[in-house]
Design an enzyme around this catalytic site. Structure first.
Site, short mmCIF file in Angstrom:
data_model
loop_
_atom_site.label_atom_id
_atom_site.label_comp_id
_atom_site.label_asym_id
_atom_site.label_seq_id
_atom_site.Cartn_x
_atom_site.Cartn_y
_atom_site.Cartn_z
N HIS A 15 0.85 -1.18 0.00
CA HIS A 15 0.00 0.00 0.00
C HIS A 15 0.89 1.23 0.00
O HIS A 15 1.94 1.23 0.63
CB HIS A 15 -0.90 0.01 1.25
CG HIS A 15 -2.07 0.92 1.10
ND1 HIS A 15 -2.00 2.26 1.38
CD2 HIS A 15 -3.33 0.68 0.68
CE1 HIS A 15 -3.18 2.81 1.14
NE2 HIS A 15 -4.00 1.88 0.71
N ASP A 73 -7.98 -5.43 0.35
CA ASP A 73 -8.52 -6.28 -0.72
C ASP A 73 -8.17 -7.75 -0.56
O ASP A 73 -8.70 -8.58 -1.28
CB ASP A 73 -8.00 -5.78 -2.07
CG ASP A 73 -8.59 -4.45 -2.43
OD1 ASP A 73 -9.78 -4.26 -2.14
OD2 ASP A 73 -7.88 -3.60 -2.96
N1 CMC Z 1 4.08 -7.57 -4.90
C1 CMC Z 1 5.42 -7.54 -5.11
N2 CMC Z 1 6.17 -6.43 -4.97
C2 CMC Z 1 5.55 -5.30 -4.62
C3 CMC Z 1 4.17 -5.24 -4.38
C4 CMC Z 1 3.42 -6.44 -4.54
N3 CMC Z 1 2.11 -6.43 -4.33
N4 CMC Z 1 3.81 -3.99 -4.03
C5 CMC Z 1 4.94 -3.26 -4.05
N5 CMC Z 1 6.00 -4.06 -4.40
C6 CMC Z 1 7.43 -3.66 -4.46
C7 CMC Z 1 7.73 -2.85 -5.72
O1 CMC Z 1 8.15 -3.69 -6.78
C8 CMC Z 1 8.82 -1.95 -5.21
O2 CMC Z 1 10.03 -2.71 -5.14
P1 CMC Z 1 11.46 -2.01 -5.42
O3 CMC Z 1 11.63 -1.00 -4.32
O4 CMC Z 1 12.43 -3.12 -5.35
O5 CMC Z 1 11.35 -1.39 -6.77
C9 CMC Z 1 8.42 -1.64 -3.78
O6 CMC Z 1 7.65 -2.77 -3.36
C10 CMC Z 1 7.59 -0.37 -3.63
O7 CMC Z 1 6.46 -0.49 -4.50
P2 CMC Z 1 5.81 0.72 -5.29
O8 CMC Z 1 5.11 0.22 -6.50
O9 CMC Z 1 6.83 1.80 -5.48
O10 CMC Z 1 4.77 1.20 -4.21
P3 CMC Z 1 3.53 2.11 -4.49
O11 CMC Z 1 3.25 2.83 -3.23
O12 CMC Z 1 3.72 2.95 -5.70
O13 CMC Z 1 2.37 1.08 -4.83
C11 CMC Z 1 0.52 -0.39 -4.65
C12 CMC Z 1 1.35 0.69 -3.96
C13 CMC Z 1 -0.73 -0.67 -3.81
C14 CMC Z 1 0.04 0.12 -6.04
C15 CMC Z 1 1.39 -1.64 -4.81
O14 CMC Z 1 1.81 -2.12 -3.55
C16 CMC Z 1 0.66 -2.75 -5.58
O15 CMC Z 1 0.70 -2.75 -6.83
N6 CMC Z 1 0.01 -3.71 -4.85
C17 CMC Z 1 -0.79 -4.73 -5.50
C18 CMC Z 1 -2.12 -4.16 -5.89
C19 CMC Z 1 -3.04 -3.96 -4.71
O16 CMC Z 1 -3.19 -4.83 -3.87
N7 CMC Z 1 -3.71 -2.80 -4.68
C20 CMC Z 1 -4.72 -2.50 -3.65
C21 CMC Z 1 -4.32 -1.33 -2.81
S1 CMC Z 1 -5.34 -1.21 -1.36
C22 CMC Z 1 -6.86 -0.74 -1.95
C23 CMC Z 1 -6.93 0.71 -2.22
O17 CMC Z 1 -6.76 1.52 -1.30
O18 CMC Z 1 -7.23 1.04 -3.38
#
Ligand code: CMC
Length: 434
Positions: A310, A368
């Protein structure tokens, strides 16, 4: 919001200009450096794609401490609200800033109940959609079209009309969502029933058929209500920011919420609960989990563990904690405690929470992760998961939109950019281009 006597000093490297920027303090959470005068004073912008360090507004509705895993609506802890309140009470709270007393609750509940019917023409509009249409496509379209029906609540400068449109949207969204489902399976829409509670009524509209009586299971109605409470607001996330930005141009509230629904649809936001079930089904068996964990860590593989991570929570999502418990209760009530997907989910959570990759990046289950399993057990199809999120979040969007409209300092949202395109070029007419 208060201006402390604290300031931040900024030296612009290119010009040597020194600036003192005010620091703003909220009631809780990090202070914010006020950069509104920066461009005027120094001719530079701040650069923060994805809003990693930028507060886009001030708000008194929802507070999140992502490091501690805290979520509060109007100062009340989410777990307490989910345990002790109904969704309609929480709607009142989000809109009015206080929990209602009995009289206030009854009045508000009555108002919401009286607005649940949608115009008959909307039924005809639904018939224009293909049966295979995703319900989010229908819902987003239906919301925008509400503005064609309710001309008496489009004046955004009239507080009474703002209230009326708020009540209409909160009351009609379950009807519109259930209608989208019924349409997709070729069944007649079930009209709302005013003798049922908000969540009972929704389940009734989802599952009743004209041919026989449908009794709502109280365990499922309670779980549904809790899920709605947990999803009701989440401060300035992508869809809420979309609603605010759309509303900042003075667009009518129905179209603003329609824009929020569109933003919520994405798999990185509200679409994740649908993606979680698809992922658990793809994993198929506990023995395959290590392979998927490995894939999630592989930077050359686009696969991510859906329902994990998140932007704000760097701790267990407090909503996921409530839902994990609700999930067990629902599956028990439905005699599905040995559900294979739940088994995979629990094992996946255990392994990921102890895996270095996830620990280092503070990736925990989010809201989720368990909601999809509950929905599946209830017999709700995956395509309806995100519409249910939209249903619950409508009150949050509406509360945030109203807060913005009531703010006298509100102005159109207009981010700036760092231009990286071509410098001026000489124009050549088509006849002379090589
Ligand atoms: N699985 C594997 N790696 C992950 C995941 C995941 N679900 N989420 C983040 N990472 C890694 C990402 O690859 C990155 O690694 P590195 O630092 O080595 O490059 C690091 O963790 C930080 O990730 P980010 O993408 O920069 O983080 P963000 O804050 O931009 O993204 C997120 C947040 C929710 C989009 C992401 O965690 C994700 O895609 N999760 C899966 C989708 C999901 O479950 N979404 C629902 C969110 S909760 C409901 C809502 O509020 O809408």
């Amino acid at each position: 919001m208060s201006k402390k006597n604290k300031t931040a000093k900024l030296t612009i490297g290119t010009t040597g200009q020194e600036l003192e920027l005010p620091i703003l303090s909220g009631t809780q959470g990090p202070d914010a450096i006020d950069v509104t005068s920066l461009y005027k004073e120094a001719g530079v912008f701040t650069y923060d794609p994805g809003f990693m360090s930028t507060a886009s507004c001030d708000s008194g509705i929802t507070y999140i401490d992502g490091d501690k895993g805290i979520l509060r609506y109007r100062g009340y802890d989410i777990a307490e609200l989910a345990k002790g309140s109904t969704f309609v009470e929480v709607c009142y709270l989000l809109l009015n800033g206080k929990l209602p007393n009995k009289k206030e609750f009854n009045e508000f509940n009555r108002t919401i109940t009286e607005h649940t019917l949608v115009h008959e023409q909307i039924h005809f509009m639904y018939r224009g959609f293909p049966r295979r249409a995703h319900p989010m496509a229908i819902l987003s379209g239906a919301f925008a079209s509400l503005s064609a029906f309710y001309h008496d609540s489009l004046d955004i400068n009239d507080p009474a009309q703002r209230d009326l449109s708020a009540f209409r949207m909160i009351a009609k969204v379950p009807t519109l969502a259930a209608m989208a489902y019924k349409y997709s399976i070729g069944q007649p829409a079930v009209y709302p029933r005013n003798d049922l509670s908000f969540s009972e009524n929704f389940l009734h509209m989802m599952f009743a058929v004209p041919a026989e009586e449908y009794k709502v299971d109280p365990v499922l109605a309670k779980a549904m209500d809790q899920i709605f409470i947990l999803h009701a607001d989440h401060e300035q996330n992508a869809s809420t920011s979309t609603v605010r930005l759309a509303g900042s141009s003075q667009a009518n509230p129905f179209t603003c919420i329609s824009a929020g629904i569109a933003s919520l649809w994405g798999p990185a936001h509200g679409g994740a609960n649908e993606a979680v079930i698809n992922m658990l089904e793809e994993i198929g068996d506990v023995k395959n989990i290590p392979e998927f964990i490995k894939r999630a860590q592989d930077k050359n593989d686009p696969f991510r563990l859906m329902g994990f991570g998140h932007r704000v929570y760097k701790n267990y999502d407090p909503r996921a904690a409530v839902l994990k418990d609700t999930c067990s209760k629902v599956l028990k009530a439905l005699g599905q405690i040995n559900d294979p997907l739940l088994k995979i989910a629990k094992e996946l959570e255990k392994i990921a929470l102890n895996d270095d990759y996830f620990v280092k990046r503070k990736l925990y289950p989010n809201v989720d992760f368990y909601s999809g399993i509950i929905y599946k057990a209830m017999g709700i199809p995956t395509s309806m998961y995100t519409p249910l999120f939209a249903l619950a979040r409508t009150v949050g969007w509406v509360a945030q939109w109203r807060e913005m409209m009531e703010d006298p300092a509100q102005r159109i949202g207009r981010p700036r950019q760092l231009y990286v395109g071509e410098k001026p070029r000489k124009y050549t007419p088509l006849s002379k281009r090589k």
